[in-house]
Design a protein around this motif. Sequence first.
Motif, short mmCIF file in Angstrom:
data_model
loop_
_atom_site.label_atom_id
_atom_site.label_comp_id
_atom_site.label_asym_id
_atom_site.label_seq_id
_atom_site.Cartn_x
_atom_site.Cartn_y
_atom_site.Cartn_z
N UNK A 119 9.31 -4.80 11.21
CA UNK A 119 10.15 -5.91 10.72
C UNK A 119 9.43 -6.77 9.68
N UNK A 120 8.14 -6.52 9.49
CA UNK A 120 7.34 -7.26 8.51
C UNK A 120 7.16 -6.44 7.24
N UNK A 121 6.58 -7.02 6.20
CA UNK A 121 6.52 -6.32 4.91
C UNK A 121 5.63 -5.07 4.92
N UNK A 122 6.06 -4.08 4.14
CA UNK A 122 5.22 -2.94 3.79
C UNK A 122 4.89 -3.12 2.31
N UNK A 123 3.61 -3.30 2.00
CA UNK A 123 3.20 -3.61 0.63
C UNK A 123 2.30 -2.49 0.10
N UNK A 124 2.85 -1.62 -0.79
CA UNK A 124 2.02 -0.58 -1.39
C UNK A 124 1.36 -1.09 -2.67
N UNK A 125 0.14 -0.66 -2.91
CA UNK A 125 -0.55 -1.06 -4.14
C UNK A 125 -1.37 0.12 -4.65
N UNK A 126 -1.23 0.42 -5.93
CA UNK A 126 -2.04 1.46 -6.56
C UNK A 126 -3.33 0.81 -7.05
N UNK A 127 -4.43 1.09 -6.38
CA UNK A 127 -5.70 0.43 -6.69
C UNK A 127 -6.19 0.74 -8.10
N UNK A 128 -5.77 1.87 -8.65
CA UNK A 128 -6.22 2.24 -9.99
C UNK A 128 -5.41 1.59 -11.10
N UNK A 176 2.03 11.14 0.26
CA UNK A 176 1.19 10.28 1.09
C UNK A 176 1.84 8.92 1.34
N UNK A 177 2.55 8.40 0.33
CA UNK A 177 3.22 7.11 0.56
C UNK A 177 4.39 7.26 1.53
N UNK A 178 5.06 8.40 1.51
CA UNK A 178 6.14 8.66 2.48
C UNK A 178 5.57 8.58 3.89
N UNK A 179 4.41 9.20 4.10
CA UNK A 179 3.75 9.17 5.42
C UNK A 179 3.36 7.74 5.79
N UNK A 180 2.82 6.98 4.83
CA UNK A 180 2.44 5.60 5.10
C UNK A 180 3.65 4.76 5.50
N UNK A 181 4.77 4.95 4.81
CA UNK A 181 5.98 4.20 5.14
C UNK A 181 6.49 4.54 6.54
N UNK A 227 -4.18 -1.88 7.74
CA UNK A 227 -4.61 -1.23 6.52
C UNK A 227 -4.39 0.28 6.61
N UNK A 228 -3.59 0.80 5.67
CA UNK A 228 -3.46 2.23 5.47
C UNK A 228 -3.98 2.53 4.06
N UNK A 229 -4.70 3.62 3.91
CA UNK A 229 -5.25 3.95 2.59
C UNK A 229 -5.06 5.44 2.31
N UNK A 230 -5.12 5.78 1.03
CA UNK A 230 -4.93 7.18 0.64
C UNK A 230 -5.60 7.44 -0.69
N UNK A 231 -5.93 8.69 -0.92
CA UNK A 231 -6.42 9.14 -2.23
C UNK A 231 -6.36 10.65 -2.26
N UNK A 232 -6.25 11.21 -3.47
CA UNK A 232 -6.29 12.66 -3.61
C UNK A 232 -7.72 13.14 -3.82
N UNK A 278 -0.74 -0.92 2.10
CA UNK A 278 -1.06 0.47 1.80
C UNK A 278 -1.85 0.55 0.51
N UNK A 279 -3.11 0.93 0.61
CA UNK A 279 -4.01 1.02 -0.53
C UNK A 279 -4.02 2.45 -1.06
N UNK A 280 -3.14 2.71 -2.03
CA UNK A 280 -3.07 4.05 -2.61
C UNK A 280 -4.18 4.20 -3.66
N UNK A 281 -4.73 5.40 -3.75
CA UNK A 281 -5.87 5.68 -4.64
C UNK A 281 -7.00 4.68 -4.43
#
Length: 460
Positions: free
Chosen positions: A181-190, A166-171, A268-273, A229-232
């Motif tokens: 050209x701006x930041x991609x910031x992933x964060x694991x909410x859990x 899922x993070x590959x897709x977000x990137x 905002x991109x988000x993901x969860x299983x 990117x808001x993972x989980x």
Amino acid sequence: MSRPKCLVVDDEPIILELSAQTLSPMNIDCVGVGTYTDACEQLKTQTFDLCLTDMHLPDGNGIDLVNLIQREYSNIPVAVITAFGSVESAVQALKAGAFDFVTKPVDIKELRNLVATALKLAEKHEESFSSLVGESTAIQALRVKIAKLARSQAPVYIRGESGVGKEVVARLLHAQGARASKPFVPVNCGAIPTELMESEFFGHKKGSFTGATADKQGLFQIAQGGTLFLDEVADLPLHMQVKLLRVIQEKQMRPVGATKEIPVDVRILSATHRDLADLVKQGKFRQDLFYRINVIELHVPPLRERTQDIPLLVERILQKLTEGNGNAKLRLSANAMAFLQSYHFPGNVRELENILERAMTLCDDNVIQIDDLQLPKLEEASNNHDEYTEDDLLSIATLEENSAGLDPLLEDLERDKIMKALEKTKGNKTRAARLLGISFGALRYRLTKFKLHSNSEQNE
């Protein structure tokens, strides 16, 4: 080089004038019209780089124009102008394919940022999909969706099992869009402690709480102009869900201890299983937040639904594992590859990576054999009369090699042929395999892959 041209559609003269005054210093020509009909005429006779349209027009609405541009002028980014607080209208426009939205009264700085971001799409070169390995129908369809959604600023909810990428897709959504050209910031909410969550997301001022010895930027500030990117995301506590919803809707936030709000410009991109819709029903996830982050849903298929991609994935993973360490090139035996393609992969691509990394340390002569994989299924098979023989595995490998890249029509024909053989043999799989000219194990593999079950399972 000619100046970019923007079509502005609004029946309020003051909005047309404000748009022209805002865009002129940016070296953008502005063509203003007041109706849907006039907009259609302008689109037929002129070439535009961007369109801004009000939601409510005397002879139509902005959604109609968004649909028209998506259908006939898909290279033109279109943004809608909505009434303040009209979240439903904004979401409706984004779902229809609008690039972004701006609310009335129109903020000049926000409008300039939106226009600048939209115009970058025309300059953006196609990014490589090399990180999304595979040629299956499912992966090709996913690539098409990513390319389309990358042109939008709409929030995307990426749904899929653990380990699918899922993070590959977000990137990729970030890399192919105007914010690349701006930041991609992933964060694991859990992974963020509840008591630190507000400070981590929004930052804080010095002295705002015990331990706040200096000003600190939050994740939203770090991602400014880019993608967060808001993972989980399902792991967010309810009090943070409320705060996050407000930031998304108002595009403003207040650091802990600050007296003023600051503008926020992030996608905002988000993901969860987990099943967010089910969590909403249980009262564990806010429905209004789900509505805002799930403007567009993107499903990432599990590995078991694209087994033909496994050889390509294996090649890429082994290349990455041996890169730079001087090892000779690793490869899988035909039996090992066939076994991988028959495995269920509950952990998906991440599990495949772990399996190969372990097998690399166990194998001899740089060839990975079945025993080196150490799959749970191998241990279970020792007490199972259906255990694959070496001949079975070679038959499976041959089938996979011959069927690599088959389109769904050919797979349907293969499925139909197997079903007819089972009908002729009244469900006897041993006789059906003989009739098809393949081993019993290879037939059983195919039955599992196509989810076919004979009526007489006892007739082997």
